[in-house]
Design a protein around this motif. Sequence first.
Motif, PDB file in Angstrom:
ATOM      1  N   GLU A 100     116.660 111.195  31.067  1.00 37.46           N
ATOM      2  CA  GLU A 100     117.813 111.735  31.795  1.00 37.46           C
ATOM      3  C   GLU A 100     119.121 111.316  31.120  1.00 37.46           C
ATOM      4  OE1 GLU A 100     114.306 111.594  34.284  1.00 37.46           O
ATOM      5  OE2 GLU A 100     115.359 109.986  33.226  1.00 37.46           O
ATOM      6  N   LEU A 101     119.206 110.048  30.727  1.00 35.36           N
ATOM      7  CA  LEU A 101     120.415 109.576  30.049  1.00 35.36           C
ATOM      8  C   LEU A 101     120.571 110.284  28.699  1.00 35.36           C
ATOM      9  CD1 LEU A 101     122.832 107.674  29.747  1.00 35.36           C
ATOM     10  CD2 LEU A 101     121.265 105.984  28.762  1.00 35.36           C
ATOM     11  N   ALA A 102     119.468 110.431  27.974  1.00 31.05           N
ATOM     12  CA  ALA A 102     119.536 111.086  26.665  1.00 31.05           C
ATOM     13  C   ALA A 102     120.067 112.506  26.792  1.00 31.05           C
ATOM     14  CB  ALA A 102     118.153 111.087  26.019  1.00 31.05           C
ATOM     15  N   ARG A 103     119.643 113.224  27.824  1.00 25.83           N
ATOM     16  CA  ARG A 103     120.126 114.592  28.011  1.00 25.83           C
ATOM     17  C   ARG A 103     121.602 114.613  28.349  1.00 25.83           C
ATOM     18  NH1 ARG A 103     114.867 116.200  31.651  1.00 25.83           N
ATOM     19  NH2 ARG A 103     113.404 116.449  29.913  1.00 25.83           N
ATOM     20  N   ASP A 104     122.058 113.628  29.139  1.00 24.90           N
ATOM     21  CA  ASP A 104     123.485 113.570  29.455  1.00 24.90           C
ATOM     22  C   ASP A 104     124.301 113.220  28.205  1.00 24.90           C
ATOM     23  OD1 ASP A 104     123.278 114.289  32.082  1.00 24.90           O
ATOM     24  OD2 ASP A 104     123.215 112.238  32.851  1.00 24.90           O
ATOM     25  N   LEU A 105     123.787 112.297  27.387  1.00 19.90           N
ATOM     26  CA  LEU A 105     124.483 111.934  26.158  1.00 19.90           C
ATOM     27  C   LEU A 105     124.551 113.121  25.205  1.00 19.90           C
ATOM     28  CD1 LEU A 105     123.000 108.376  25.475  1.00 19.90           C
ATOM     29  CD2 LEU A 105     125.240 108.937  26.408  1.00 19.90           C
ATOM     30  N   GLY A 106     123.511 113.949  25.236  1.00 17.85           N
ATOM     31  CA  GLY A 106     123.475 115.115  24.363  1.00 17.85           C
ATOM     32  C   GLY A 106     124.555 116.130  24.681  1.00 17.85           C
ATOM     33  N   LYS A 107     125.150 116.042  25.865  1.00 13.00           N
ATOM     34  CA  LYS A 107     126.236 116.955  26.228  1.00 13.00           C
ATOM     35  C   LYS A 107     127.558 116.545  25.583  1.00 13.00           C
ATOM     36  CE  LYS A 107     125.693 116.515  30.651  1.00 13.00           C
ATOM     37  NZ  LYS A 107     125.886 116.682  32.102  1.00 13.00           N
ATOM     38  N   LEU A 108     127.628 115.287  25.133  1.00 14.05           N
ATOM     39  CA  LEU A 108     128.848 114.803  24.487  1.00 14.05           C
ATOM     40  C   LEU A 108     128.865 115.281  23.035  1.00 14.05           C
ATOM     41  CD1 LEU A 108     128.827 111.152  25.889  1.00 14.05           C
ATOM     42  CD2 LEU A 108     130.040 113.141  26.791  1.00 14.05           C
ATOM     43  N   LYS A 109     129.930 115.898  22.638  1.00 17.25           N
ATOM     44  CA  LYS A 109     129.993 116.535  21.321  1.00 17.25           C
ATOM     45  C   LYS A 109     130.268 115.549  20.195  1.00 17.25           C
ATOM     46  CE  LYS A 109     129.378 120.482  23.298  1.00 17.25           C
ATOM     47  NZ  LYS A 109     128.056 121.154  23.210  1.00 17.25           N
ATOM     48  N   LYS A 110     131.018 114.483  20.483  1.00 21.77           N
ATOM     49  CA  LYS A 110     131.453 113.576  19.429  1.00 21.77           C
ATOM     50  C   LYS A 110     130.538 112.365  19.331  1.00 21.77           C
ATOM     51  CE  LYS A 110     136.328 114.899  19.889  1.00 21.77           C
ATOM     52  NZ  LYS A 110     137.702 114.415  20.152  1.00 21.77           N
ATOM     53  N   ARG A 111     130.310 111.930  18.096  1.00 20.38           N
ATOM     54  CA  ARG A 111     129.450 110.778  17.837  1.00 20.38           C
ATOM     55  C   ARG A 111     129.965 109.525  18.555  1.00 20.38           C
ATOM     56  NH1 ARG A 111     126.123 108.097  14.233  1.00 20.38           N
ATOM     57  NH2 ARG A 111     126.794 106.005  13.700  1.00 20.38           N
ATOM     58  N   ASP A 112     131.281 109.273  18.450  1.00 18.82           N
ATOM     59  CA  ASP A 112     131.851 108.070  19.060  1.00 18.82           C
ATOM     60  C   ASP A 112     131.644 108.063  20.574  1.00 18.82           C
ATOM     61  OD1 ASP A 112     132.639 107.318  16.574  1.00 18.82           O
ATOM     62  OD2 ASP A 112     134.753 107.865  16.819  1.00 18.82           O
ATOM     63  N   GLU A 113     131.747 109.238  21.207  1.00 17.79           N
ATOM     64  CA  GLU A 113     131.572 109.320  22.656  1.00 17.79           C
ATOM     65  C   GLU A 113     130.126 108.987  23.037  1.00 17.79           C
ATOM     66  OE1 GLU A 113     132.766 113.247  23.623  1.00 17.79           O
ATOM     67  OE2 GLU A 113     134.910 112.796  23.650  1.00 17.79           O
ATOM     68  N   GLN A 114     129.178 109.499  22.290  1.00 23.71           N
ATOM     69  CA  GLN A 114     127.771 109.214  22.564  1.00 23.71           C
ATOM     70  C   GLN A 114     127.479 107.720  22.434  1.00 23.71           C
ATOM     71  OE1 GLN A 114     124.868 111.513  20.487  1.00 23.71           O
ATOM     72  NE2 GLN A 114     125.767 113.483  21.034  1.00 23.71           N
ATOM     73  N   LEU A 115     127.937 107.128  21.346  1.00 28.61           N
ATOM     74  CA  LEU A 115     127.653 105.708  21.103  1.00 28.61           C
ATOM     75  C   LEU A 115     128.352 104.815  22.119  1.00 28.61           C
ATOM     76  CD1 LEU A 115     127.816 105.580  17.198  1.00 28.61           C
ATOM     77  CD2 LEU A 115     125.815 105.819  18.676  1.00 28.61           C
ATOM     78  N   ALA A 116     129.572 105.197  22.520  1.00 29.70           N
ATOM     79  CA  ALA A 116     130.300 104.395  23.508  1.00 29.70           C
ATOM     80  C   ALA A 116     129.600 104.442  24.863  1.00 29.70           C
ATOM     81  CB  ALA A 116     131.733 104.900  23.635  1.00 29.70           C
ATOM     82  N   ALA A 117     129.133 105.621  25.252  1.00 29.58           N
ATOM     83  CA  ALA A 117     128.429 105.756  26.532  1.00 29.58           C
ATOM     84  C   ALA A 117     127.114 104.972  26.506  1.00 29.58           C
ATOM     85  CB  ALA A 117     128.165 107.229  26.823  1.00 29.58           C
ATOM     86  N   TRP A 118     126.439 104.996  25.384  1.00 30.82           N
ATOM     87  CA  TRP A 118     125.184 104.248  25.254  1.00 30.82           C
ATOM     88  C   TRP A 118     125.452 102.742  25.317  1.00 30.82           C
ATOM     89  CZ3 TRP A 118     120.664 103.137  26.204  1.00 30.82           C
ATOM     90  CH2 TRP A 118     119.786 102.407  25.387  1.00 30.82           C
ATOM     91  N   LYS A 119     126.560 102.293  24.737  1.00 30.46           N
ATOM     92  CA  LYS A 119     126.912 100.873  24.793  1.00 30.46           C
ATOM     93  C   LYS A 119     127.156 100.432  26.235  1.00 30.46           C
ATOM     94  CE  LYS A 119     130.167  97.450  22.990  1.00 30.46           C
ATOM     95  NZ  LYS A 119     131.371  97.218  22.140  1.00 30.46           N
ATOM     96  N   VAL A 120     127.831 101.279  27.008  1.00 33.64           N
ATOM     97  CA  VAL A 120     128.082 100.960  28.419  1.00 33.64           C
ATOM     98  C   VAL A 120     126.763 100.807  29.172  1.00 33.64           C
ATOM     99  CG1 VAL A 120     128.994 101.877  30.578  1.00 33.64           C
ATOM    100  CG2 VAL A 120     130.349 102.039  28.488  1.00 33.64           C
ATOM    101  N   GLU A 121     125.809 101.701  28.916  1.00 26.24           N
ATOM    102  CA  GLU A 121     124.518 101.632  29.598  1.00 26.24           C
ATOM    103  C   GLU A 121     123.755 100.380  29.179  1.00 26.24           C
ATOM    104  OE1 GLU A 121     121.323 102.494  32.042  1.00 26.24           O
ATOM    105  OE2 GLU A 121     123.382 103.239  31.997  1.00 26.24           O
ATOM    106  N   GLN A 122     123.815 100.006  27.911  1.00 27.35           N
ATOM    107  CA  GLN A 122     123.136  98.799  27.445  1.00 27.35           C
ATOM    108  C   GLN A 122     123.711  97.558  28.103  1.00 27.35           C
ATOM    109  OE1 GLN A 122     123.631  99.666  23.139  1.00 27.35           O
ATOM    110  NE2 GLN A 122     121.435  99.272  22.978  1.00 27.35           N
ATOM    111  N   GLU A 123     125.035  97.540  28.273  1.00 28.93           N
ATOM    112  CA  GLU A 123     125.673  96.401  28.944  1.00 28.93           C
ATOM    113  C   GLU A 123     125.238  96.320  30.396  1.00 28.93           C
ATOM    114  OE1 GLU A 123     129.760  97.216  28.302  1.00 28.93           O
ATOM    115  OE2 GLU A 123     129.788  96.392  26.249  1.00 28.93           O
TER     116      GLU A 123
END
Length: 350
Positions: free
Chosen positions: A168-191
Amino acid sequence: MPLDSLVHNPRNARQDLEGVEGLADTYEDAGVLQPCLVIPVQTFREAFPEDADKLPAQGHVVLAGNRRLAAARRAGLATLPVHLNPKLKTRLGILIAAATENIAREELKPFEELATIEELKAELGTYDAVAKKLGKTAGWVSQRRRLGNLEPELREALERRTPGMTIELARDLGKLKKRDEQLAAWKVEQERVARRADDPKAEKRPKAKKASRVPAQGGADGGGGAPLDDGAKSRRDACLLAIATGTGDLPRLSIIAAQVPVDPDEAVALAGQWLTEAAEGSSALDVDTLANEEGTDRQLAAALALALARCEIHLTRTSGADSAHARAYTHWLETHTDEQPAAAESAPTA
Protein backbone atom coordinates in the motif's frame (compact mmCIF):
# COMPACT_ATOMS: atom_id res chain seq x y z
CA MET A 1 0.52 -36.73 -18.17
CA PRO A 2 4.10 -38.02 -17.66
CA LEU A 3 6.35 -35.40 -16.12
CA ASP A 4 8.96 -35.86 -18.82
CA SER A 5 6.42 -34.66 -21.41
CA LEU A 6 5.77 -31.38 -19.58
CA VAL A 7 7.93 -28.25 -19.84
CA HIS A 8 7.92 -24.94 -18.03
CA ASN A 9 6.44 -21.88 -19.71
CA PRO A 10 9.41 -19.84 -20.98
CA ARG A 11 7.29 -16.69 -20.55
CA ASN A 12 6.18 -17.52 -17.03
CA ALA A 13 5.52 -14.32 -15.07
CA ARG A 14 6.77 -15.88 -11.84
CA GLN A 15 10.47 -15.14 -11.72
CA ASP A 16 11.18 -17.24 -8.63
CA LEU A 17 9.45 -20.53 -7.84
CA GLU A 18 9.42 -20.18 -4.06
CA GLY A 19 8.28 -22.82 -1.58
CA VAL A 20 8.93 -25.74 -3.93
CA GLU A 21 10.49 -27.86 -1.16
CA GLY A 22 7.49 -27.56 1.16
CA LEU A 23 5.08 -28.19 -1.67
CA ALA A 24 7.04 -31.29 -2.68
CA ASP A 25 6.68 -32.66 0.85
CA THR A 26 2.90 -32.41 0.64
CA TYR A 27 2.92 -34.11 -2.77
CA GLU A 28 4.79 -37.07 -1.34
CA ASP A 29 1.99 -37.57 1.19
CA ALA A 30 -1.19 -36.56 -0.64
CA GLY A 31 -0.24 -36.19 -4.28
CA VAL A 32 -1.16 -33.24 -6.50
CA LEU A 33 -4.77 -32.13 -6.05
CA GLN A 34 -4.88 -29.11 -8.35
CA PRO A 35 -4.27 -29.83 -12.08
CA CYS A 36 -1.98 -27.65 -14.20
CA LEU A 37 -3.19 -25.82 -17.30
CA VAL A 38 -1.28 -27.00 -20.40
CA ILE A 39 -1.25 -26.59 -24.17
CA PRO A 40 0.71 -28.49 -26.85
CA VAL A 41 4.29 -27.34 -27.47
CA GLN A 42 3.50 -26.83 -31.15
CA THR A 43 0.63 -24.47 -30.30
CA PHE A 44 2.94 -22.43 -28.08
CA ARG A 45 5.64 -22.35 -30.77
CA GLU A 46 3.20 -20.96 -33.33
CA ALA A 47 1.97 -18.27 -30.93
CA PHE A 48 5.46 -17.31 -29.70
CA PRO A 49 7.99 -18.07 -32.43
CA GLU A 50 10.61 -16.00 -30.60
CA ASP A 51 10.63 -18.64 -27.82
CA ALA A 52 10.67 -21.69 -30.10
CA ASP A 53 14.33 -22.47 -29.44
CA LYS A 54 13.62 -22.77 -25.70
CA LEU A 55 11.20 -25.67 -26.18
CA PRO A 56 11.51 -29.34 -27.16
CA ALA A 57 9.98 -30.65 -30.36
CA GLN A 58 7.06 -32.34 -28.59
CA GLY A 59 5.20 -32.35 -25.30
CA HIS A 60 3.08 -29.78 -23.51
CA VAL A 61 3.82 -26.35 -22.03
CA VAL A 62 2.54 -25.61 -18.52
CA LEU A 63 0.81 -22.23 -18.61
CA ALA A 64 -0.42 -22.28 -15.01
CA GLY A 65 1.17 -24.52 -12.42
CA ASN A 66 4.91 -24.15 -13.01
CA ARG A 67 5.60 -24.32 -9.28
CA ARG A 68 3.50 -27.49 -9.09
CA LEU A 69 5.54 -28.99 -11.90
CA ALA A 70 8.83 -28.16 -10.14
CA ALA A 71 7.55 -29.58 -6.84
CA ALA A 72 6.29 -32.75 -8.52
CA ARG A 73 9.73 -33.32 -10.03
CA ARG A 74 11.38 -32.74 -6.68
CA ALA A 75 8.98 -35.21 -5.05
CA GLY A 76 9.86 -37.84 -7.64
CA LEU A 77 6.35 -38.16 -9.07
CA ALA A 78 5.92 -39.89 -12.42
CA THR A 79 2.82 -38.05 -13.60
CA LEU A 80 0.97 -34.82 -13.01
CA PRO A 81 -2.78 -34.10 -13.38
CA VAL A 82 -3.39 -31.52 -16.09
CA HIS A 83 -6.18 -29.64 -17.80
CA LEU A 84 -5.56 -29.51 -21.55
CA ASN A 85 -7.31 -26.57 -23.14
CA PRO A 86 -7.47 -27.03 -26.93
CA LYS A 87 -9.14 -23.62 -27.41
CA LEU A 88 -6.04 -21.70 -26.39
CA LYS A 89 -4.28 -21.11 -29.71
CA THR A 90 -3.67 -17.38 -30.07
CA ARG A 91 -0.89 -15.32 -28.51
CA LEU A 92 -3.37 -13.11 -26.69
CA GLY A 93 -5.51 -16.00 -25.49
CA ILE A 94 -2.48 -17.78 -24.02
CA LEU A 95 -1.25 -14.64 -22.25
CA ILE A 96 -4.66 -13.92 -20.74
CA ALA A 97 -5.18 -17.52 -19.60
CA ALA A 98 -1.84 -17.61 -17.81
CA ALA A 99 -2.33 -14.14 -16.30
CA THR A 100 -5.85 -14.73 -14.98
CA GLU A 101 -4.85 -18.05 -13.43
CA ASN A 102 -1.82 -16.63 -11.65
CA ILE A 103 -3.59 -13.45 -10.52
CA ALA A 104 -6.70 -15.30 -9.32
CA ARG A 105 -4.53 -17.64 -7.25
CA GLU A 106 -2.49 -14.64 -5.99
CA GLU A 107 0.69 -16.36 -7.12
CA LEU A 108 2.44 -13.31 -8.51
CA LYS A 109 4.60 -10.81 -6.69
CA PRO A 110 3.82 -7.10 -7.15
CA PHE A 111 6.42 -6.50 -9.88
CA GLU A 112 5.47 -9.75 -11.60
CA GLU A 113 1.88 -8.49 -11.75
CA LEU A 114 3.16 -5.23 -13.22
CA ALA A 115 5.16 -7.10 -15.87
CA THR A 116 2.09 -9.15 -16.77
CA ILE A 117 -0.03 -6.00 -17.12
CA GLU A 118 2.57 -4.34 -19.36
CA GLU A 119 2.85 -7.43 -21.54
CA LEU A 120 -0.92 -7.56 -22.01
CA LYS A 121 -1.04 -3.82 -22.69
CA ALA A 122 1.44 -4.32 -25.53
CA GLU A 123 -1.01 -6.78 -27.07
CA LEU A 124 -4.30 -5.01 -26.29
CA GLY A 125 -3.27 -1.40 -26.73
CA THR A 126 -4.81 0.17 -23.61
CA TYR A 127 -4.83 -0.42 -19.87
CA ASP A 128 -8.63 -0.27 -19.83
CA ALA A 129 -8.66 -3.25 -22.19
CA VAL A 130 -6.24 -5.09 -19.91
CA ALA A 131 -8.51 -4.51 -16.91
CA LYS A 132 -11.52 -5.76 -18.85
CA LYS A 133 -9.77 -8.92 -20.04
CA LEU A 134 -8.52 -9.73 -16.54
CA GLY A 135 -11.91 -9.04 -14.98
CA LYS A 136 -10.42 -6.26 -12.86
CA THR A 137 -11.23 -2.58 -12.37
CA ALA A 138 -9.25 0.24 -13.93
CA GLY A 139 -8.24 1.18 -10.39
CA TRP A 140 -6.73 -2.27 -9.79
CA VAL A 141 -4.55 -1.88 -12.88
CA SER A 142 -3.69 1.74 -12.04
CA GLN A 143 -2.54 0.84 -8.53
CA ARG A 144 -0.12 -1.75 -9.87
CA ARG A 145 1.18 0.56 -12.57
CA ARG A 146 2.31 3.00 -9.90
CA LEU A 147 4.99 0.51 -8.87
CA GLY A 148 6.70 1.19 -12.17
CA ASN A 149 7.37 4.77 -10.98
CA LEU A 150 9.27 3.68 -7.87
CA GLU A 151 12.91 4.60 -7.51
CA PRO A 152 15.35 1.61 -7.50
CA GLU A 153 15.93 1.85 -3.74
CA LEU A 154 12.21 1.63 -3.05
CA ARG A 155 11.72 -1.26 -5.48
CA GLU A 156 14.45 -3.13 -3.63
CA ALA A 157 12.87 -2.33 -0.26
CA LEU A 158 9.55 -3.75 -1.44
CA GLU A 159 11.11 -6.89 -2.92
CA ARG A 160 13.12 -7.49 0.26
CA ARG A 161 10.09 -6.80 2.45
CA THR A 162 11.98 -4.13 4.38
CA PRO A 163 10.10 -3.29 7.62
CA GLY A 164 7.66 -0.48 6.97
CA MET A 165 7.55 -0.96 3.20
CA THR A 166 4.12 -2.36 2.41
CA ILE A 167 2.47 -2.74 -0.97
CA GLU A 168 0.00 0.00 0.00
CA LEU A 169 2.81 2.41 0.87
CA ALA A 170 4.70 1.51 -2.32
CA ARG A 171 1.65 2.34 -4.43
CA ASP A 172 1.23 5.69 -2.68
CA LEU A 173 4.93 6.48 -3.16
CA GLY A 174 4.56 5.59 -6.83
CA LYS A 175 2.15 8.52 -7.21
CA LEU A 176 4.95 10.94 -6.35
CA LYS A 177 6.66 12.08 -9.53
CA LYS A 178 9.97 13.30 -8.12
CA ARG A 179 12.74 11.09 -6.77
CA ASP A 180 13.40 13.37 -3.78
CA GLU A 181 9.72 13.29 -2.79
CA GLN A 182 9.62 9.48 -2.86
CA LEU A 183 12.80 9.12 -0.80
CA ALA A 184 11.71 11.76 1.72
CA ALA A 185 8.34 10.07 2.25
CA TRP A 186 10.05 6.71 2.68
CA LYS A 187 12.43 8.22 5.25
CA VAL A 188 9.47 9.52 7.26
CA GLU A 189 7.90 6.04 7.27
CA GLN A 190 11.19 4.42 8.35
CA GLU A 191 11.46 6.87 11.25
CA ARG A 192 7.91 5.99 12.28
CA VAL A 193 8.75 2.27 12.21
CA ALA A 194 11.85 2.93 14.30
CA ARG A 195 9.83 4.81 16.92
CA ARG A 196 7.33 1.97 17.06
CA ALA A 197 10.18 -0.52 17.52
CA ASP A 198 11.46 1.49 20.48
CA ASP A 199 8.01 1.36 22.10
CA PRO A 200 6.37 -1.87 20.79
CA LYS A 201 3.46 -1.59 23.23
CA ALA A 202 2.44 1.86 22.05
CA GLU A 203 0.06 0.67 19.32
CA LYS A 204 -1.38 -2.09 21.50
CA ARG A 205 -2.77 0.17 24.19
CA PRO A 206 -6.59 -0.12 24.14
CA LYS A 207 -7.16 3.63 24.37
CA ALA A 208 -4.86 4.42 21.49
CA LYS A 209 -6.46 1.77 19.32
CA LYS A 210 -9.95 3.04 20.04
CA ALA A 211 -8.91 6.61 19.30
CA SER A 212 -7.55 5.56 15.89
CA ARG A 213 -10.99 4.29 14.86
CA VAL A 214 -12.52 7.72 15.41
CA PRO A 215 -10.30 10.23 13.58
CA ALA A 216 -9.64 13.63 15.11
CA GLN A 217 -12.29 15.88 13.71
CA GLY A 218 -10.44 19.16 13.37
CA GLY A 219 -13.38 21.39 14.27
CA ALA A 220 -16.16 19.04 13.19
CA ASP A 221 -17.01 18.27 16.79
CA GLY A 222 -19.98 20.57 17.04
CA GLY A 223 -18.06 23.81 17.66
CA GLY A 224 -15.95 25.17 20.49
CA GLY A 225 -13.72 22.11 20.61
CA ALA A 226 -16.32 20.13 22.58
CA PRO A 227 -15.65 16.38 22.69
CA LEU A 228 -17.84 14.07 20.62
CA ASP A 229 -20.62 12.32 22.49
CA ASP A 230 -21.09 8.55 22.35
CA GLY A 231 -23.71 8.83 19.61
CA ALA A 232 -21.39 10.79 17.31
CA LYS A 233 -18.51 8.41 17.98
CA SER A 234 -20.71 5.45 17.16
CA ARG A 235 -21.91 7.05 13.94
CA ARG A 236 -18.37 7.87 12.86
CA ASP A 237 -17.23 4.33 13.50
CA ALA A 238 -20.10 3.23 11.27
CA CYS A 239 -19.03 5.73 8.60
CA LEU A 240 -15.46 4.44 8.66
CA LEU A 241 -16.66 0.85 8.32
CA ALA A 242 -18.91 1.76 5.38
CA ILE A 243 -15.98 3.43 3.62
CA ALA A 244 -13.60 0.56 4.30
CA THR A 245 -16.05 -2.04 2.96
CA GLY A 246 -17.43 0.09 0.14
CA THR A 247 -21.04 -0.53 1.14
CA GLY A 248 -24.07 1.70 0.83
CA ASP A 249 -26.39 3.48 -1.54
CA LEU A 250 -24.14 6.33 -2.71
CA PRO A 251 -26.68 8.15 -4.93
CA ARG A 252 -29.21 8.44 -2.10
CA LEU A 253 -26.56 9.61 0.36
CA SER A 254 -25.23 12.13 -2.16
CA ILE A 255 -28.66 13.73 -2.51
CA ILE A 256 -28.88 14.11 1.25
CA ALA A 257 -25.33 15.45 1.56
CA ALA A 258 -25.76 18.00 -1.24
CA GLN A 259 -28.53 19.77 0.72
CA VAL A 260 -26.71 20.38 4.00
CA PRO A 261 -24.75 23.62 4.60
CA VAL A 262 -21.23 22.53 5.57
CA ASP A 263 -17.82 24.13 5.19
CA PRO A 264 -16.27 22.26 2.19
CA ASP A 265 -12.75 22.32 3.64
CA GLU A 266 -14.00 20.85 6.90
CA ALA A 267 -15.81 18.05 5.08
CA VAL A 268 -12.73 17.26 2.98
CA ALA A 269 -10.57 17.13 6.13
CA LEU A 270 -12.88 14.65 7.86
CA ALA A 271 -13.35 12.55 4.73
CA GLY A 272 -9.58 12.48 4.20
CA GLN A 273 -9.01 11.16 7.70
CA TRP A 274 -11.54 8.40 7.15
CA LEU A 275 -9.98 7.45 3.82
CA THR A 276 -6.56 7.26 5.46
CA GLU A 277 -7.96 4.99 8.18
CA ALA A 278 -9.60 2.83 5.50
CA ALA A 279 -6.24 2.51 3.66
CA GLU A 280 -7.53 4.37 0.60
CA GLY A 281 -5.43 7.46 1.30
CA SER A 282 -6.62 11.05 1.57
CA SER A 283 -5.09 11.73 -1.87
CA ALA A 284 -8.20 10.13 -3.35
CA LEU A 285 -9.86 13.51 -2.73
CA ASP A 286 -7.23 15.50 -4.63
CA VAL A 287 -9.10 17.35 -7.37
CA ASP A 288 -5.94 17.75 -9.46
CA THR A 289 -5.59 13.98 -9.90
CA LEU A 290 -9.20 13.10 -10.69
CA ALA A 291 -8.52 13.19 -14.43
CA ASN A 292 -5.74 10.61 -14.32
CA GLU A 293 -6.00 6.86 -13.88
CA GLU A 294 -6.71 6.75 -10.17
CA GLY A 295 -9.45 4.20 -10.83
CA THR A 296 -13.13 4.14 -10.04
CA ASP A 297 -12.78 2.17 -6.80
CA ARG A 298 -10.82 4.90 -5.02
CA GLN A 299 -13.03 7.60 -6.46
CA LEU A 300 -16.17 5.83 -5.25
CA ALA A 301 -14.64 5.48 -1.78
CA ALA A 302 -13.75 9.17 -1.81
CA ALA A 303 -17.25 10.17 -2.93
CA LEU A 304 -18.79 8.02 -0.17
CA ALA A 305 -16.45 9.47 2.45
CA LEU A 306 -17.15 13.06 1.41
CA ALA A 307 -20.93 12.56 1.43
CA LEU A 308 -20.81 10.91 4.85
CA ALA A 309 -18.56 13.67 6.20
CA ARG A 310 -20.97 16.39 5.11
CA CYS A 311 -23.95 14.61 6.68
CA GLU A 312 -22.07 13.77 9.86
CA ILE A 313 -20.70 17.25 10.43
CA HIS A 314 -24.14 18.76 9.87
CA LEU A 315 -25.82 16.36 12.29
CA THR A 316 -23.15 16.93 14.94
CA ARG A 317 -23.42 20.68 14.63
CA THR A 318 -27.23 20.84 14.68
CA SER A 319 -27.81 17.98 17.17
CA GLY A 320 -30.55 16.71 14.87
CA ALA A 321 -32.51 19.95 14.82
CA ASP A 322 -32.70 19.71 11.03
CA SER A 323 -35.03 16.75 11.38
CA ALA A 324 -35.57 15.97 7.69
CA HIS A 325 -31.88 15.57 6.96
CA ALA A 326 -31.22 13.90 10.30
CA ARG A 327 -33.87 11.26 9.59
CA ALA A 328 -32.58 10.63 6.08
CA TYR A 329 -28.95 10.35 7.16
CA THR A 330 -29.50 8.17 10.22
CA HIS A 331 -31.84 5.93 8.22
CA TRP A 332 -29.02 5.48 5.69
CA LEU A 333 -26.62 4.48 8.46
CA GLU A 334 -29.11 2.04 9.99
CA THR A 335 -29.77 0.52 6.56
CA HIS A 336 -26.18 0.07 5.42
CA THR A 337 -24.29 -0.42 8.71
CA ASP A 338 -24.91 -1.84 12.16
CA GLU A 339 -25.39 1.63 13.58
CA GLN A 340 -28.38 2.15 15.85
CA PRO A 341 -29.42 5.60 17.13
CA ALA A 342 -28.67 6.38 20.75
CA ALA A 343 -31.63 6.86 23.05
CA ALA A 344 -30.80 10.53 23.51
CA GLU A 345 -31.05 11.11 19.78
CA SER A 346 -34.33 9.28 19.25
CA ALA A 347 -36.56 12.33 19.41
CA PRO A 348 -34.90 14.49 16.71
CA THR A 349 -33.95 11.58 14.42
CA ALA A 350 -36.98 9.30 14.67
